[in-house]
Design an enzyme around this catalytic site. Structure first.
Site, PDB file in Angstrom:
ATOM      1  N   ILE A  31     -52.682  77.294  55.421  1.00  0.00           N
ATOM      2  CA  ILE A  31     -52.608  77.554  56.773  1.00  0.00           C
ATOM      3  C   ILE A  31     -53.953  77.124  57.521  1.00  0.00           C
ATOM      4  O   ILE A  31     -53.990  77.007  58.731  1.00  0.00           O
ATOM      5  CB  ILE A  31     -52.607  79.229  56.876  1.00  0.00           C
ATOM      6  CG1 ILE A  31     -52.002  79.774  58.044  1.00  0.00           C
ATOM      7  CG2 ILE A  31     -53.797  80.082  56.384  1.00  0.00           C
ATOM      8  CD1 ILE A  31     -51.720  81.192  57.759  1.00  0.00           C
ATOM      9  N   GLY A  92     -65.243  80.013  45.641  1.00  0.00           N
ATOM     10  CA  GLY A  92     -64.565  79.993  46.942  1.00  0.00           C
ATOM     11  C   GLY A  92     -63.145  80.613  46.701  1.00  0.00           C
ATOM     12  O   GLY A  92     -62.258  80.853  47.821  1.00  0.00           O
ATOM     13  N   HIS A  99     -53.261  79.394  42.055  1.00  0.00           N
ATOM     14  CA  HIS A  99     -52.779  78.115  42.912  1.00  0.00           C
ATOM     15  C   HIS A  99     -53.499  76.932  42.825  1.00  0.00           C
ATOM     16  O   HIS A  99     -54.632  76.997  42.839  1.00  0.00           O
ATOM     17  CB  HIS A  99     -52.545  78.654  44.360  1.00  0.00           C
ATOM     18  CG  HIS A  99     -53.823  79.284  44.831  1.00  0.00           C
ATOM     19  ND1 HIS A  99     -54.342  80.510  44.683  1.00  0.00           N
ATOM     20  CD2 HIS A  99     -55.062  78.569  45.714  1.00  0.00           C
ATOM     21  CE1 HIS A  99     -55.631  80.667  45.144  1.00  0.00           C
ATOM     22  NE2 HIS A  99     -56.105  79.668  45.762  1.00  0.00           N
ATOM     23  N   LEU A 100     -52.756  75.822  43.061  1.00  0.00           N
ATOM     24  CA  LEU A 100     -53.436  74.454  42.835  1.00  0.00           C
ATOM     25  C   LEU A 100     -53.469  73.688  44.348  1.00  0.00           C
ATOM     26  O   LEU A 100     -52.433  73.437  45.016  1.00  0.00           O
ATOM     27  CB  LEU A 100     -52.596  73.657  41.996  1.00  0.00           C
ATOM     28  CG  LEU A 100     -53.241  72.477  41.553  1.00  0.00           C
ATOM     29  CD1 LEU A 100     -54.537  72.372  40.879  1.00  0.00           C
ATOM     30  CD2 LEU A 100     -52.157  71.421  41.016  1.00  0.00           C
TER      31      LEU A 100
HETATM   32  P1  AMP Z   1     -58.577  79.798  47.578  1.00  0.00           P
HETATM   33  O1  AMP Z   1     -59.758  79.940  48.414  1.00  0.00           O
HETATM   34  O2  AMP Z   1     -58.853  78.836  46.468  1.00  0.00           O
HETATM   35  O3  AMP Z   1     -58.256  81.117  46.997  1.00  0.00           O
HETATM   36  O4  AMP Z   1     -57.468  79.356  48.415  1.00  0.00           O
HETATM   37  C1  AMP Z   1     -56.568  80.264  49.103  1.00  0.00           C
HETATM   38  C2  AMP Z   1     -55.948  79.167  50.350  1.00  0.00           C
HETATM   39  O5  AMP Z   1     -54.949  79.939  50.785  1.00  0.00           O
HETATM   40  C3  AMP Z   1     -56.967  79.050  51.333  1.00  0.00           C
HETATM   41  O6  AMP Z   1     -57.139  77.527  51.277  1.00  0.00           O
HETATM   42  C4  AMP Z   1     -56.294  79.744  52.616  1.00  0.00           C
HETATM   43  O7  AMP Z   1     -56.365  78.897  53.794  1.00  0.00           O
HETATM   44  C5  AMP Z   1     -54.938  79.818  52.227  1.00  0.00           C
HETATM   45  N1  AMP Z   1     -54.088  80.506  52.656  1.00  0.00           N
HETATM   46  C6  AMP Z   1     -54.485  81.887  52.954  1.00  0.00           C
HETATM   47  N2  AMP Z   1     -53.287  82.716  53.629  1.00  0.00           N
HETATM   48  C7  AMP Z   1     -52.379  81.742  53.841  1.00  0.00           C
HETATM   49  C8  AMP Z   1     -51.050  81.793  54.245  1.00  0.00           C
HETATM   50  N3  AMP Z   1     -50.582  82.849  54.749  1.00  0.00           N
HETATM   51  N4  AMP Z   1     -50.310  80.713  54.132  1.00  0.00           N
HETATM   52  C9  AMP Z   1     -50.576  79.436  53.769  1.00  0.00           C
HETATM   53  N5  AMP Z   1     -51.904  79.582  53.297  1.00  0.00           N
HETATM   54  C10 AMP Z   1     -52.687  80.565  53.123  1.00  0.00           C
END
Ligand code: AMP
Ligand code: ZN
Length: 113
Positions: A31, A92, A99-100
Protein backbone atom coordinates in the site's frame (compact mmCIF):
# COMPACT_ATOMS: atom_id res chain seq x y z
CA UNK A 1 -5.68 -15.72 12.97
CA UNK A 2 -8.77 -13.56 13.54
CA UNK A 3 -7.04 -10.28 14.39
CA UNK A 4 -4.29 -10.34 11.79
CA UNK A 5 -4.28 -7.81 8.94
CA UNK A 6 -2.60 -10.13 6.44
CA UNK A 7 -4.83 -13.11 7.34
CA UNK A 8 -7.78 -10.81 6.56
CA UNK A 9 -6.21 -9.82 3.22
CA UNK A 10 -5.60 -13.50 2.35
CA UNK A 11 -9.24 -14.27 3.20
CA UNK A 12 -10.46 -11.31 1.10
CA UNK A 13 -12.00 -9.59 4.14
CA UNK A 14 -9.77 -6.58 3.53
CA UNK A 15 -9.26 -5.54 -0.11
CA UNK A 16 -5.86 -5.66 -1.75
CA UNK A 17 -4.39 -5.44 -5.25
CA UNK A 18 -3.72 -9.11 -5.86
CA UNK A 19 -0.66 -9.98 -7.91
CA UNK A 20 -0.49 -13.76 -7.55
CA UNK A 21 -2.12 -16.59 -5.64
CA UNK A 22 -1.58 -20.29 -5.31
CA UNK A 23 -2.32 -23.02 -2.78
CA UNK A 24 0.29 -21.81 -0.30
CA UNK A 25 0.83 -18.10 -0.92
CA UNK A 26 -0.92 -14.82 -1.68
CA UNK A 27 0.91 -11.81 -3.15
CA UNK A 28 -0.34 -8.23 -3.38
CA UNK A 29 0.88 -4.68 -4.00
CA UNK A 30 2.29 -2.90 -0.96
CA UNK A 31 0.00 0.00 0.00
CA UNK A 32 3.03 2.28 0.50
CA UNK A 33 5.40 1.25 -2.30
CA UNK A 34 9.10 1.94 -1.88
CA UNK A 35 9.96 1.08 -5.49
CA UNK A 36 8.10 0.77 -8.83
CA UNK A 37 7.64 -2.90 -7.96
CA UNK A 38 6.88 -3.45 -4.28
CA UNK A 39 4.97 -6.66 -3.79
CA UNK A 40 4.36 -8.55 -0.55
CA UNK A 41 4.35 -12.33 -0.69
CA UNK A 42 2.63 -13.90 2.31
CA UNK A 43 2.08 -17.52 3.27
CA UNK A 44 -1.63 -18.28 3.59
CA UNK A 45 -0.87 -20.05 6.86
CA UNK A 46 -0.25 -17.62 9.73
CA UNK A 47 3.46 -17.62 10.58
CA UNK A 48 4.53 -14.70 12.81
CA UNK A 49 8.00 -13.98 11.47
CA UNK A 50 11.37 -15.54 10.78
CA UNK A 51 12.34 -15.34 14.45
CA UNK A 52 9.31 -17.40 15.50
CA UNK A 53 9.48 -19.79 12.55
CA UNK A 54 9.73 -23.52 13.20
CA UNK A 55 11.54 -26.16 11.14
CA UNK A 56 8.19 -27.16 9.62
CA UNK A 57 7.88 -23.59 8.22
CA UNK A 58 11.17 -23.87 6.30
CA UNK A 59 9.65 -24.98 3.01
CA UNK A 60 7.06 -22.21 3.10
CA UNK A 61 9.71 -19.57 3.85
CA UNK A 62 11.80 -20.72 0.90
CA UNK A 63 8.77 -21.11 -1.33
CA UNK A 64 7.92 -17.40 -0.86
CA UNK A 65 11.35 -16.65 -2.38
CA UNK A 66 10.50 -18.71 -5.46
CA UNK A 67 7.18 -16.89 -5.83
CA UNK A 68 9.09 -13.58 -5.64
CA UNK A 69 11.44 -14.80 -8.40
CA UNK A 70 8.46 -15.74 -10.56
CA UNK A 71 6.86 -12.29 -10.11
CA UNK A 72 10.20 -10.59 -10.83
CA UNK A 73 10.44 -12.55 -14.08
CA UNK A 74 6.88 -11.54 -15.04
CA UNK A 75 7.63 -7.88 -14.22
CA UNK A 76 10.86 -7.92 -16.23
CA UNK A 77 12.93 -6.58 -13.31
CA UNK A 78 15.49 -9.35 -13.32
CA UNK A 79 18.34 -6.89 -13.89
CA UNK A 80 18.18 -6.17 -10.15
CA UNK A 81 15.66 -6.77 -7.43
CA UNK A 82 15.70 -7.47 -3.73
CA UNK A 83 13.74 -9.80 -1.46
CA UNK A 84 13.56 -8.85 2.21
CA UNK A 85 12.14 -10.31 5.37
CA UNK A 86 12.12 -7.52 7.96
CA UNK A 87 12.45 -9.17 11.37
CA UNK A 88 11.56 -7.26 14.52
CA UNK A 89 10.62 -3.62 15.14
CA UNK A 90 14.29 -2.58 14.94
CA UNK A 91 14.30 -3.69 11.29
CA UNK A 92 11.00 -1.94 10.56
CA UNK A 93 8.64 -4.91 10.93
CA UNK A 94 5.14 -3.57 11.55
CA UNK A 95 2.93 -6.53 10.55
CA UNK A 96 3.42 -9.76 12.47
CA UNK A 97 2.41 -12.22 9.77
CA UNK A 98 5.44 -13.37 7.79
CA UNK A 99 5.79 -11.51 4.51
CA UNK A 100 8.49 -11.24 1.91
CA UNK A 101 9.03 -7.85 0.29
CA UNK A 102 9.89 -7.90 -3.42
CA UNK A 103 11.42 -4.57 -4.45
CA UNK A 104 12.65 -3.62 -7.90
CA UNK A 105 12.29 -1.43 -10.94
CA UNK A 106 14.81 1.16 -9.77
CA UNK A 107 18.50 1.08 -8.76
CA UNK A 108 18.77 -0.39 -5.24
CA UNK A 109 21.67 0.87 -3.17
CA UNK A 110 23.76 -1.25 -0.83
CA UNK A 111 23.90 -1.43 2.13
CA UNK A 112 20.16 -0.89 2.66
CA UNK A 113 19.15 1.72 5.23
P1 AMP B 1 6.92 -4.60 7.45
O1 AMP B 1 7.20 -3.16 7.80
O2 AMP B 1 8.12 -5.37 6.97
O3 AMP B 1 6.17 -5.31 8.57
O4 AMP B 1 5.97 -4.54 6.20
C1 AMP B 1 4.61 -4.28 6.28
C2 AMP B 1 4.23 -3.71 4.96
O5 AMP B 1 2.84 -3.84 4.83
C3 AMP B 1 4.57 -2.23 4.80
O6 AMP B 1 5.43 -2.08 3.69
C4 AMP B 1 3.19 -1.57 4.58
O7 AMP B 1 3.24 -0.53 3.65
C5 AMP B 1 2.36 -2.75 4.10
N1 AMP B 1 0.94 -2.66 4.37
C6 AMP B 1 0.33 -2.32 5.52
N2 AMP B 1 -1.01 -2.39 5.39
C7 AMP B 1 -1.24 -2.78 4.12
C8 AMP B 1 -2.43 -3.05 3.36
N3 AMP B 1 -3.66 -2.92 3.89
N4 AMP B 1 -2.30 -3.41 2.07
C9 AMP B 1 -1.08 -3.56 1.51
N5 AMP B 1 0.08 -3.35 2.17
C10 AMP B 1 0.00 -2.97 3.46
ZN1 ZN C 1 -1.94 -13.73 9.89
Amino acid sequence: MSDCLFCKIVEGKIPSKKVYEDEHTFAFEDINPQAPTHVLIVPKRHVVDLKEAKPEDAELIGYCQLVAAKIARQRNIENGYRTVYNVGPGAGQTVFHLHLHLLGGRPLSWPPG
